[in-house]
Write a protein that holds these residues in place. Structure first.
Motif, PDB file in Angstrom:
ATOM      1  N   PRO A 222      33.484  21.281  68.599  1.00 20.03           N
ATOM      2  CA  PRO A 222      32.826  22.282  69.443  1.00 20.03           C
ATOM      3  C   PRO A 222      33.717  23.514  69.626  1.00 20.03           C
ATOM      4  CG  PRO A 222      32.618  20.109  70.406  1.00 20.03           C
ATOM      5  CD  PRO A 222      33.577  19.979  69.272  1.00 20.03           C
ATOM      6  N   GLU A 223      33.131  24.702  69.585  1.00 19.42           N
ATOM      7  CA  GLU A 223      33.894  25.944  69.608  1.00 19.42           C
ATOM      8  C   GLU A 223      34.638  26.170  70.920  1.00 19.42           C
ATOM      9  OE1 GLU A 223      31.301  29.137  68.694  1.00 19.42           O
ATOM     10  OE2 GLU A 223      30.867  28.439  66.646  1.00 19.42           O
ATOM     11  N   GLU A 224      34.132  25.604  72.020  1.00 19.08           N
ATOM     12  CA  GLU A 224      34.723  25.940  73.321  1.00 19.08           C
ATOM     13  C   GLU A 224      36.081  25.304  73.578  1.00 19.08           C
ATOM     14  OE1 GLU A 224      31.407  22.827  74.188  1.00 19.08           O
ATOM     15  OE2 GLU A 224      31.794  24.484  72.810  1.00 19.08           O
ATOM     16  N   PHE A 225      36.548  24.419  72.689  1.00 17.43           N
ATOM     17  CA  PHE A 225      37.830  23.769  72.934  1.00 17.43           C
ATOM     18  C   PHE A 225      38.961  24.510  72.221  1.00 17.43           C
ATOM     19  CE2 PHE A 225      34.727  20.432  73.670  1.00 17.43           C
ATOM     20  CZ  PHE A 225      35.150  19.962  74.917  1.00 17.43           C
ATOM     21  N   SER A 226      40.022  24.774  72.968  1.00 20.35           N
ATOM     22  CA  SER A 226      41.135  25.580  72.474  1.00 20.35           C
ATOM     23  C   SER A 226      42.093  24.743  71.638  1.00 20.35           C
ATOM     24  CB  SER A 226      41.904  26.189  73.668  1.00 20.35           C
ATOM     25  OG  SER A 226      43.127  26.721  73.245  1.00 20.35           O
ATOM     26  N   ILE A 227      42.287  25.146  70.382  1.00 26.96           N
ATOM     27  CA  ILE A 227      43.193  24.422  69.482  1.00 26.96           C
ATOM     28  C   ILE A 227      44.643  24.567  69.933  1.00 26.96           C
ATOM     29  CG2 ILE A 227      44.097  24.334  67.135  1.00 26.96           C
ATOM     30  CD1 ILE A 227      41.364  25.175  66.147  1.00 26.96           C
ATOM     31  N   GLU A 228      45.040  25.775  70.296  1.00 22.96           N
ATOM     32  CA  GLU A 228      46.443  26.014  70.655  1.00 22.96           C
ATOM     33  C   GLU A 228      46.842  25.188  71.873  1.00 22.96           C
ATOM     34  OE1 GLU A 228      44.179  28.300  70.127  1.00 22.96           O
ATOM     35  OE2 GLU A 228      44.856  29.164  68.221  1.00 22.96           O
ATOM     36  N   HIS A 229      45.991  25.162  72.865  1.00 25.55           N
ATOM     37  CA  HIS A 229      46.310  24.412  74.085  1.00 25.55           C
ATOM     38  C   HIS A 229      46.470  22.918  73.784  1.00 25.55           C
ATOM     39  CE1 HIS A 229      46.148  22.955  78.194  1.00 25.55           C
ATOM     40  NE2 HIS A 229      45.117  22.195  77.868  1.00 25.55           N
ATOM     41  N   LEU A 230      45.570  22.409  72.961  1.00 23.21           N
ATOM     42  CA  LEU A 230      45.613  20.988  72.647  1.00 23.21           C
ATOM     43  C   LEU A 230      46.863  20.622  71.857  1.00 23.21           C
ATOM     44  CD1 LEU A 230      41.863  20.462  71.698  1.00 23.21           C
ATOM     45  CD2 LEU A 230      42.980  19.836  73.824  1.00 23.21           C
ATOM     46  N   ALA A 231      47.238  21.464  70.901  1.00 24.17           N
ATOM     47  CA  ALA A 231      48.413  21.181  70.074  1.00 24.17           C
ATOM     48  C   ALA A 231      49.681  21.165  70.909  1.00 24.17           C
ATOM     49  CB  ALA A 231      48.517  22.222  68.965  1.00 24.17           C
ATOM     50  N   LYS A 232      49.777  22.081  71.832  1.00 28.62           N
ATOM     51  CA  LYS A 232      50.963  22.145  72.688  1.00 28.62           C
ATOM     52  C   LYS A 232      51.025  20.949  73.630  1.00 28.62           C
ATOM     53  CE  LYS A 232      53.269  25.100  76.083  1.00 28.62           C
ATOM     54  NZ  LYS A 232      53.177  26.376  76.836  1.00 28.62           N
ATOM     55  N   VAL A 525      29.847  12.374  76.302  1.00 32.53           N
ATOM     56  CA  VAL A 525      29.945  12.323  74.839  1.00 32.53           C
ATOM     57  C   VAL A 525      29.263  13.540  74.222  1.00 32.53           C
ATOM     58  CG1 VAL A 525      29.210  11.045  72.785  1.00 32.53           C
ATOM     59  CG2 VAL A 525      30.138   9.816  74.761  1.00 32.53           C
ATOM     60  N   SER A 526      28.108  13.882  74.748  1.00 36.26           N
ATOM     61  CA  SER A 526      27.381  15.045  74.226  1.00 36.26           C
ATOM     62  C   SER A 526      28.226  16.314  74.309  1.00 36.26           C
ATOM     63  CB  SER A 526      26.078  15.223  75.002  1.00 36.26           C
ATOM     64  OG  SER A 526      25.399  16.391  74.598  1.00 36.26           O
ATOM     65  N   LYS A 527      28.938  16.481  75.412  1.00 38.38           N
ATOM     66  CA  LYS A 527      29.751  17.681  75.615  1.00 38.38           C
ATOM     67  C   LYS A 527      30.950  17.710  74.676  1.00 38.38           C
ATOM     68  CE  LYS A 527      32.841  19.797  79.009  1.00 38.38           C
ATOM     69  NZ  LYS A 527      33.456  19.678  80.350  1.00 38.38           N
ATOM     70  N   PHE A 528      31.699  16.617  74.605  1.00 39.02           N
ATOM     71  CA  PHE A 528      32.942  16.619  73.840  1.00 39.02           C
ATOM     72  C   PHE A 528      32.718  16.641  72.325  1.00 39.02           C
ATOM     73  CE2 PHE A 528      35.124  15.135  77.740  1.00 39.02           C
ATOM     74  CZ  PHE A 528      36.164  16.051  77.726  1.00 39.02           C
ATOM     75  N   PHE A 529      31.540  16.204  71.888  1.00 38.61           N
ATOM     76  CA  PHE A 529      31.277  16.208  70.449  1.00 38.61           C
ATOM     77  C   PHE A 529      30.259  17.269  70.035  1.00 38.61           C
ATOM     78  CE2 PHE A 529      33.014  12.019  71.272  1.00 38.61           C
ATOM     79  CZ  PHE A 529      33.927  11.881  70.236  1.00 38.61           C
ATOM     80  N   GLY A 530      29.828  18.084  71.003  1.00 40.07           N
ATOM     81  CA  GLY A 530      28.916  19.176  70.699  1.00 40.07           C
ATOM     82  C   GLY A 530      27.585  18.720  70.149  1.00 40.07           C
ATOM     83  N   LEU A 531      27.018  17.649  70.679  1.00 36.45           N
ATOM     84  CA  LEU A 531      25.790  17.062  70.161  1.00 36.45           C
ATOM     85  C   LEU A 531      24.582  17.445  71.009  1.00 36.45           C
ATOM     86  CD1 LEU A 531      27.120  13.416  69.561  1.00 36.45           C
ATOM     87  CD2 LEU A 531      27.044  15.290  67.909  1.00 36.45           C
ATOM     88  N   THR A 532      23.421  17.519  70.371  1.00 36.13           N
ATOM     89  CA  THR A 532      22.173  17.663  71.110  1.00 36.13           C
ATOM     90  C   THR A 532      21.805  16.306  71.708  1.00 36.13           C
ATOM     91  OG1 THR A 532      20.785  17.092  69.215  1.00 36.13           O
ATOM     92  CG2 THR A 532      21.404  19.417  69.475  1.00 36.13           C
ATOM     93  N   GLU A 533      20.783  16.295  72.584  1.00 32.54           N
ATOM     94  CA  GLU A 533      20.350  15.039  73.182  1.00 32.54           C
ATOM     95  C   GLU A 533      19.889  14.052  72.101  1.00 32.54           C
ATOM     96  OE1 GLU A 533      19.530  17.979  74.234  1.00 32.54           O
ATOM     97  OE2 GLU A 533      20.063  18.093  76.359  1.00 32.54           O
ATOM     98  N   LYS A 534      19.149  14.548  71.114  1.00 31.17           N
ATOM     99  CA  LYS A 534      18.665  13.680  70.033  1.00 31.17           C
ATOM    100  C   LYS A 534      19.840  13.105  69.240  1.00 31.17           C
ATOM    101  CE  LYS A 534      15.774  13.655  65.872  1.00 31.17           C
ATOM    102  NZ  LYS A 534      14.904  14.462  64.988  1.00 31.17           N
ATOM    103  N   GLU A 535      20.828  13.943  68.937  1.00 34.53           N
ATOM    104  CA  GLU A 535      21.993  13.474  68.183  1.00 34.53           C
ATOM    105  C   GLU A 535      22.827  12.479  68.983  1.00 34.53           C
ATOM    106  OE1 GLU A 535      22.727  17.485  65.457  1.00 34.53           O
ATOM    107  OE2 GLU A 535      23.630  17.298  67.452  1.00 34.53           O
TER     108      GLU A 535
END
Length: 562
Positions: A222-232, A525-535
């Motif tokens: 998902p685009e909203e999660f920051s790569i730099e913050h997570l790596a640090k 789960v839907s939020k962290f994996f960027g899924l629709t309700e159906k997915e």
């Protein structure tokens, strides 16, 4: 079997009324939680009032039952859930969960990363709540997705499966602890069978299903999660060693398991109850275990207690005195309710035993345990094991990572806030159970179910599944089902310690199936994996259902084997 039960209900007006009370109470409970949006704690209390009123209980007695039910369940659960929450928070804040995940990835290699993720989830979710564990470990899933270019679910589903299995089956997570306590199951056996059933289940729901579903749902990070913050945040040099984390994590589980095995191997003999006539009464010399005999004679009843004294069997005889005429009549009614020399049900055994001990002044004694066994029982009790684990986590993880005493105190305080909600809901479940017992609803239903021969494992699974599907919360489903099933068990002869532990897993399995839009985990789960309700329905819901069905099949199968 089910048709026989329905026919019995239709023919018996009292049973029909009792079944209606129980079923309508569950329906009201679900309507309050699902439609009226009443908190589960309040809803369970209201449903308890309803059962009490519908069954004709005295108004003042209802509140006494509520107090008794709340206190009876919380004495154990509140302590364990509170201690487990603090232990999990220390593991989370010290970087222990991240260290565990990264080390497993290095040792398994990128090619077998899905196996590393399922094992990581399986281990981390034992002391840490599922949602917290997911937040901790999800950056590793993102890192693998960025590195390999595979869909996020390729690594995410194995992680979710590992988290879901131990969160459902393996104490000290709250769900199985609450159910085990209400049923009176051996906690160590629940852990043992939870791991035995859970790991193959996690493999099927994780790497196997994950490789399939990731071909159909190919989304990335998902685009909203920051790569730099997570790596640090997850830099290797900031993490404790794998060995240290692994030893601390296993410490409480190993202590509880040792106690469970020792208690089963060196289980002291219980005082058995035998109802017999003078003509059939065996001599004391032929009895090789503690035994209380209610002997019918021409003058009434004579009671012999053959118990352990100083490691040897000793015989005590008492002739009932006339000043206890009412109690003697009560004992006579109990004795006359069974045929002499017939095997007694657990409930009959306990009733006659307690009535006899009350009349005679005897005390039910058991062989004294040796000091090593006492120490094992003490250290392996969940209270003691978790206290030891907290001190180990505080010193070997938190302190070694630079946390001050004040910071450790703050972490403990923050851990207890969410635990409070779980504790209150659990207490309300204990209230519902107590009302079912005190109103005699449970006894009447138990007799009908025992006569109908419905498999208790199937019944437990189905009730938990229905409650779970209707209102979403696995915790409420477990508490509600345990409250219904627990009063039935004393009437069922032949259930072993293993059966009680496996029933705990069957209830937990039912409370896991078909997570959907009324479950908070579904949206997490839907939020962290960027899924629709159906997915999310096509992925997470199926994972949870695989876990529930496989867990139930495993518990039912072992119940026939053990």
């Amino acid at each position: 079997m089910a048709f026989h039960l329905l026919a019995t209900v239709a023919e018996d007006a009292t049973l029909a009324s009792t079944v209606f009370t129980a079923v309508s109470a569950i329906a009201i409970l679900l309507v309050l939680i699902l439609w009226a949006k009443v908190h589960a704690f309040v809803a369970l209390i209201l449903a308890s009032y309803y059962v009490g009123l519908m069954s004709g209980m005295d108004l003042l007695t209802i509140n006494d039952s509520i107090k008794s039910g709340m206190g009876g369940i919380l004495g154990f659960v509140a302590t364990v859930v509170g201690l487990g929450a603090i232990f999990g928070k220390l593991l989370e804040a010290s970087g222990g969960a991240e260290a565990l995940a990264y080390t497993l990835l290095k040792r398994f290699g990128e090619k077998n990363a899905t196996w590393a993720m399922v094992i990581t989830g399986f281990l981390v979710s034992i002391p840490v709540f599922l949602d917290v564990a997911l937040v901790i470990i999800i950056p590793i899933v993102y890192a693998l997705t960025r590195k390999t270019g595979k869909p996020v679910l390729y690594y995410g589903i194995p992680l979710l499966a590992g988290l879901g299995v131990t969160h459902t089956f393996v104490p000290p997570t709250p769900g199985p602890i609450m159910v085990a306590e209400q049923l009176g199951a051996n906690m160590g056996l629940v852990i043992l069978y939870g791991v035995l059933i859970g790991f193959p289940t996690a493999v099927l729901a994780g790497p196997v299903f994950g490789s399939f579903v990731s071909k159909n749902i190919t989304k990335g990070i998902p685009e909203e999660f920051s790569i730099e913050h997570l790596a640090k945040k997850f830099a290797d040099e900031d993490l404790p060693s794998f060995t240290r984390v692994f030893m601390v994590l296993l410490l409480p589980i190993v202590l509880i398991l040792i106690q469970a095995v020792a208690s089963e191997v060196y289980k002291p003999a219980k005082t058995m109850v035998v109802v017999s006539s003078s003509a059939t009464q065996q001599s004391a010399a032929s009895i090789d275990q503690p035994r209380l005999s209610v002997i019918e004679s021409g003058d009434g009843y004579q009671i012999e207690l053959i118990d352990h004294v100083g490691g040897n069997l000793a015989v005590h005889t008492s002739t009932l005195s006339e000043d206890k005429a009412a109690d003697v009549l009560a004992l006579g009614a109990l004795v006359n309710s069974v045929d002499p020399d017939d095997a007694l049900s657990p409930a009959e055994r306990e009733q006659i035993l307690q009535a006899s001990l009350k009349l005679t002044g005897f005390s039910e004694s058991i062989p004294k345990q040796s000091l090593p066994l006492k120490l094992i029982s003490f250290v392996g009790h969940p209270f003691t094991a978790l206290i030891i684990a907290i001190f180990a986590a505080s010193w070997f993880l938190a302190r070694k990572q630079g946390f001050s005493r004040e910071q450790i105190m703050e972490l403990s305080n923050s851990a207890l806030a969410p635990a409070g909600i779980i504790i209150l809901v659990t207490g309300a479940g204990g209230v519902f159970k107590q009302i079912l017992i005190d109103s005699n609803v449970a006894t009447v239903m138990a007799e009908a179910i025992v006569q109908s021969n419905i498999n208790i494992f199937v019944l437990a699974f189905l009730i938990a599944a229905l409650v779970r599907i209707a209102q979403g919360s696995a915790t409420v489903a477990m508490v509600t089902t345990a409250a219904i099933i627990a009063p039935l068990l004393p009437e069922m002869s032949g259930l072993s310690s293993s059966d009680y532990a496996l029933l705990t897993i069957a209830i937990a399995s039912g409370s896991t199936v078909l997570s959907h839009v009324n479950d908070s985990g579904f949206w997490l789960v839907s939020k962290f994996f960027g899924l629709t309700e159906k997915e999310t329905l096509m992925s997470w819901t199926i994972v949870e259902t695989i876990i529930g069905i496989c867990g139930f099949i495993g518990a039912l199968s072992l119940s026939y084997i053990l």
